[in-house]
Design a protein around this motif. Structure first.
Motif, short mmCIF file in Angstrom:
data_model
loop_
_atom_site.label_atom_id
_atom_site.label_comp_id
_atom_site.label_asym_id
_atom_site.label_seq_id
_atom_site.Cartn_x
_atom_site.Cartn_y
_atom_site.Cartn_z
N ALA A 107 3.83 13.88 -1.23
CA ALA A 107 4.62 13.09 -0.29
C ALA A 107 4.07 11.68 -0.24
O ALA A 107 2.85 11.48 -0.10
N ALA A 108 4.96 10.71 -0.36
CA ALA A 108 4.56 9.30 -0.39
C ALA A 108 5.07 8.56 0.84
O ALA A 108 6.13 8.86 1.37
N SER A 109 4.30 7.58 1.27
CA SER A 109 4.72 6.73 2.39
C SER A 109 4.18 5.33 2.15
O SER A 109 3.23 5.13 1.40
N GLY A 110 4.80 4.37 2.79
CA GLY A 110 4.29 3.01 2.73
C GLY A 110 5.29 2.01 2.19
O GLY A 110 5.76 1.16 2.93
N GLY A 127 -5.58 3.97 -15.77
CA GLY A 127 -5.92 2.67 -15.21
C GLY A 127 -4.75 1.88 -14.66
O GLY A 127 -4.94 0.91 -13.92
N GLU A 128 -3.53 2.30 -15.01
CA GLU A 128 -2.33 1.61 -14.52
C GLU A 128 -1.94 2.07 -13.12
O GLU A 128 -1.01 1.51 -12.54
N TYR A 129 -2.63 3.08 -12.60
CA TYR A 129 -2.27 3.68 -11.32
C TYR A 129 -3.27 3.26 -10.23
O TYR A 129 -4.39 3.79 -10.18
N PRO A 130 -2.89 2.36 -9.35
CA PRO A 130 -3.82 1.93 -8.30
C PRO A 130 -3.85 2.83 -7.05
O PRO A 130 -4.79 2.75 -6.26
N GLN A 149 0.84 -1.20 0.00
CA GLN A 149 0.00 0.00 0.00
C GLN A 149 0.88 1.25 0.00
O GLN A 149 1.91 1.29 0.66
N VAL A 150 0.46 2.24 -0.76
CA VAL A 150 1.17 3.50 -0.85
C VAL A 150 0.19 4.62 -0.50
O VAL A 150 -0.92 4.67 -1.05
#
Length: 122
Positions: free
Chosen positions: A23-26, A107-110, A1-2
């Protein structure tokens, strides 16, 4: 999970600039291609820009090419979108997204952030 959190949106006059950050985490940030998409009222969400995991490759929508620049800092788990020469038609909610492979296809980006509003006045 991101998990993704955008910032930096706001109101700007035509011809002005804004810098969006995400900012991203996970998970391991460099394993993910990062993209920016936008959605104007009454329109579908559209691709703006993307950057590969280590930042070697970038791609832009024709409508923003030469005006917007995407970049990333894998040490800080951030991706940025520098937007120059803004036009009223750039007004939209801008979303940060993460994908396991480099793509311009929504669609490639969850994984998606909550979005940040950008308004460009004429």
């Amino acid at each position: 999970q991101v998990q993704l959190v955008e910032s930096g949106g706001g109101l700007v006059q035509a011809g002005g600039s804004l810098r969006l950050s995400c900012a991203a985490s996970g998970r391991t940030f460099s394993n993910y291609a990062m993209g920016w998409f936008r959605q104007a009222p009454g329109k579908e969400r559209e691709f703006v820009a993307t950057i590969s995991g280590i930042g070697r490759s970038t791609s832009y929508a024709d409508s923003v090419k030469g005006r917007f620049t995407i970049s990333r800092d894998n040490a800080k788990n951030t991706v940025n979108l520098q937007m120059n020469s803004l036009k009223p038609e750039d007004t939209a909610v801008y979303y940060c997204a993460a994908a396991r492979r480099y793509s311009t296809t929504r669609g490639e980006y969850p994984y998606w952030g909550q979005g940040t509003q950008v308004t460009v006045s004429s």
